[in-house]
Write a protein that holds these residues in place. Sequence first.
Motif, PDB file in Angstrom:
ATOM      1  N   GLU A  36       0.328   6.301   9.886  1.00 46.55           N
ATOM      2  CA  GLU A  36       0.190   6.575   8.452  1.00 46.55           C
ATOM      3  C   GLU A  36       1.336   5.893   7.716  1.00 46.55           C
ATOM      4  O   GLU A  36       2.301   6.508   7.282  1.00 46.55           O
ATOM      5  N   LEU A  37       1.223   4.570   7.628  1.00 42.30           N
ATOM      6  CA  LEU A  37       2.216   3.728   6.967  1.00 42.30           C
ATOM      7  C   LEU A  37       1.499   2.609   6.227  1.00 42.30           C
ATOM      8  O   LEU A  37       0.424   2.164   6.647  1.00 42.30           O
ATOM      9  N   ALA A  38       2.096   2.133   5.161  1.00 36.36           N
ATOM     10  CA  ALA A  38       1.575   0.961   4.457  1.00 36.36           C
ATOM     11  C   ALA A  38       2.019  -0.285   5.209  1.00 36.36           C
ATOM     12  O   ALA A  38       3.208  -0.621   5.219  1.00 36.36           O
ATOM     13  N   LEU A  39       1.088  -0.949   5.876  1.00 37.48           N
ATOM     14  CA  LEU A  39       1.400  -2.097   6.721  1.00 37.48           C
ATOM     15  C   LEU A  39       0.529  -3.288   6.361  1.00 37.48           C
ATOM     16  O   LEU A  39      -0.623  -3.124   5.948  1.00 37.48           O
ATOM     17  N   ASP A  40       1.071  -4.498   6.546  1.00 37.71           N
ATOM     18  CA  ASP A  40       0.247  -5.684   6.392  1.00 37.71           C
ATOM     19  C   ASP A  40      -0.429  -6.001   7.729  1.00 37.71           C
ATOM     20  O   ASP A  40      -0.194  -5.332   8.746  1.00 37.71           O
ATOM     21  N   ASP A  41      -1.261  -7.024   7.744  1.00 38.28           N
ATOM     22  CA  ASP A  41      -2.035  -7.333   8.951  1.00 38.28           C
ATOM     23  C   ASP A  41      -1.134  -7.668  10.133  1.00 38.28           C
ATOM     24  O   ASP A  41      -1.406  -7.261  11.276  1.00 38.28           O
ATOM     25  N   ALA A  42      -0.056  -8.417   9.880  1.00 42.80           N
ATOM     26  CA  ALA A  42       0.836  -8.804  10.969  1.00 42.80           C
ATOM     27  C   ALA A  42       1.530  -7.585  11.568  1.00 42.80           C
ATOM     28  O   ALA A  42       1.720  -7.500  12.793  1.00 42.80           O
ATOM     29  N   PHE A  65      -5.351   3.390  11.840  1.00 45.95           N
ATOM     30  CA  PHE A  65      -4.515   3.231  10.662  1.00 45.95           C
ATOM     31  C   PHE A  65      -5.096   4.038   9.512  1.00 45.95           C
ATOM     32  O   PHE A  65      -6.255   3.859   9.136  1.00 45.95           O
ATOM     33  N   ALA A  66      -4.277   4.941   8.958  1.00 46.92           N
ATOM     34  CA  ALA A  66      -4.686   5.798   7.851  1.00 46.92           C
ATOM     35  C   ALA A  66      -3.864   5.470   6.617  1.00 46.92           C
ATOM     36  O   ALA A  66      -2.792   4.860   6.700  1.00 46.92           O
ATOM     37  N   GLU A  67      -4.359   5.879   5.470  1.00 43.56           N
ATOM     38  CA  GLU A  67      -3.596   5.747   4.244  1.00 43.56           C
ATOM     39  C   GLU A  67      -2.468   6.775   4.224  1.00 43.56           C
ATOM     40  O   GLU A  67      -2.579   7.857   4.823  1.00 43.56           O
ATOM     41  N   GLN A  68      -1.372   6.459   3.537  1.00 41.48           N
ATOM     42  CA  GLN A  68      -0.271   7.413   3.415  1.00 41.48           C
ATOM     43  C   GLN A  68      -0.720   8.636   2.622  1.00 41.48           C
ATOM     44  O   GLN A  68      -1.469   8.528   1.648  1.00 41.48           O
TER      45      GLN A  68
END
Length: 335
Positions: free
Chosen positions: A28-34, A49-52
Motif C-alpha cells: 500500500e504505497l504510491a509506486l511507479d512501474d519500475a 498493489f493497493a491504493e494508499q
Amino acid sequence: MVHAPHAPHAPQACDPAALPPDAALYVELALDDAERERLRAVVPGPVWFAEQDSDSADDARVLAESHIALGNPRADLVEKAPHLRWLQLASVGIDRYAGLDWPVLGQRLTVTNLGGLFADPVAETCLAGILALYRGVDVLAGLRAGESWSKLDVRPGLRLLSGARVLILGRGSIALRLAELLAPFGCSVAHFARGDGDIRTRRELDARIPEFDVVVGLLPGTDDTADLFDRRRVDRLRPGAVFVNAGRGTLADEDALVAALASGRLGGAVLDVTREEPLPAGHPLWSCPNVILTQHTAGGSRDETRRIIDLFADNWRRLTAGEPPRNVVRWSKGY
C-alpha cells in the motif's frame, strides 16, 4: 495484479523466519512501474498493489490472505488479517496501530518501522528552519513576494547560530544526526533522554529549560511524551528562544506557543508536526509571526521510496535467512 493465495493455516507464533518461500505480499504505497517491478523481484511470491488508505473490499480481502504487508494499511484490517506475519511500515510513527491488542497480536505478527531512515532529511529540515529564523530568510521571502525592500528593518534583527545553546529532546538517530550538523556551528548541544541523556528527569528539564537558545522536539508519540511541553514549560523557555518540533504534534501546548510567539517573547518556531493535520483553515499558526510550518514534509526526499524499498528488501533477506530484522517495533515502549 495477482490475487494473494489463501495461506494453508494461520500462523501459530511470531516466527518471521518461518515465512513460506512463496509468501504473498500486500503493498500500500504510491509506486511507479519500475518500483513495482523491483518489489516483484525481491519477493518470489504473488504481489498485490493497493491504493494508499484503501477502503476497497478487494484490497481488504487480499490483505487478510497475505503473509507480508508493506505500507500503512488501516489498523482494523491489520488486526483482522489472520495470516499476516510481518508488517513493514512506511513510516517511523506507529500511532495508527498503538490501540491494537499487541500482547495477543504480537504473538503472530512482527512489525518493523523505518527506524533511522529519515535521520538525514529530518535533521536537515530542523537545521534549515532554525537558520531561516536566525537569518531572517522567512521574513525576506515574504518581502520578496510583496516586492518590498526593507533592508534597514531586517538587518539589525539577524542572529548567529554560531555558539548557540541547543537542547534536543530525544537521543535517537535523528537527534544524533542533528547534533552532528550543529557541531560545525560551535553549538553547545544537550539531550533530554531518560536512559543516556545529559538531562534525564523532568525536574532537571524544568531547571534547565531557560538555559537554551533553541529547543528541538524529536520524541516519539507516547503517553509519556504527550504534553511534555505544556504551558508551564513553554513559559520557561528563555526570551527569544526558538522552539522546533519534528517529532509528534502532541508534544507541545499549541495555544501556549501561539501566545508566546504573538507576544514576541519567543524568537520563533519551526513546526513540522501539529496536533491536527492538515492544519485547519483559520488556525492561529497560519498567521502567527515567526513560525515556519513545514507540513510534515521533513522526512521527505526525492529518493524516499527507493530507500523504503531498500530497507524492505534488506529485512526480507534477513527474515528469510533466519536473522532478526531491523527496526522491530517494541510495543511495550511505544516505539
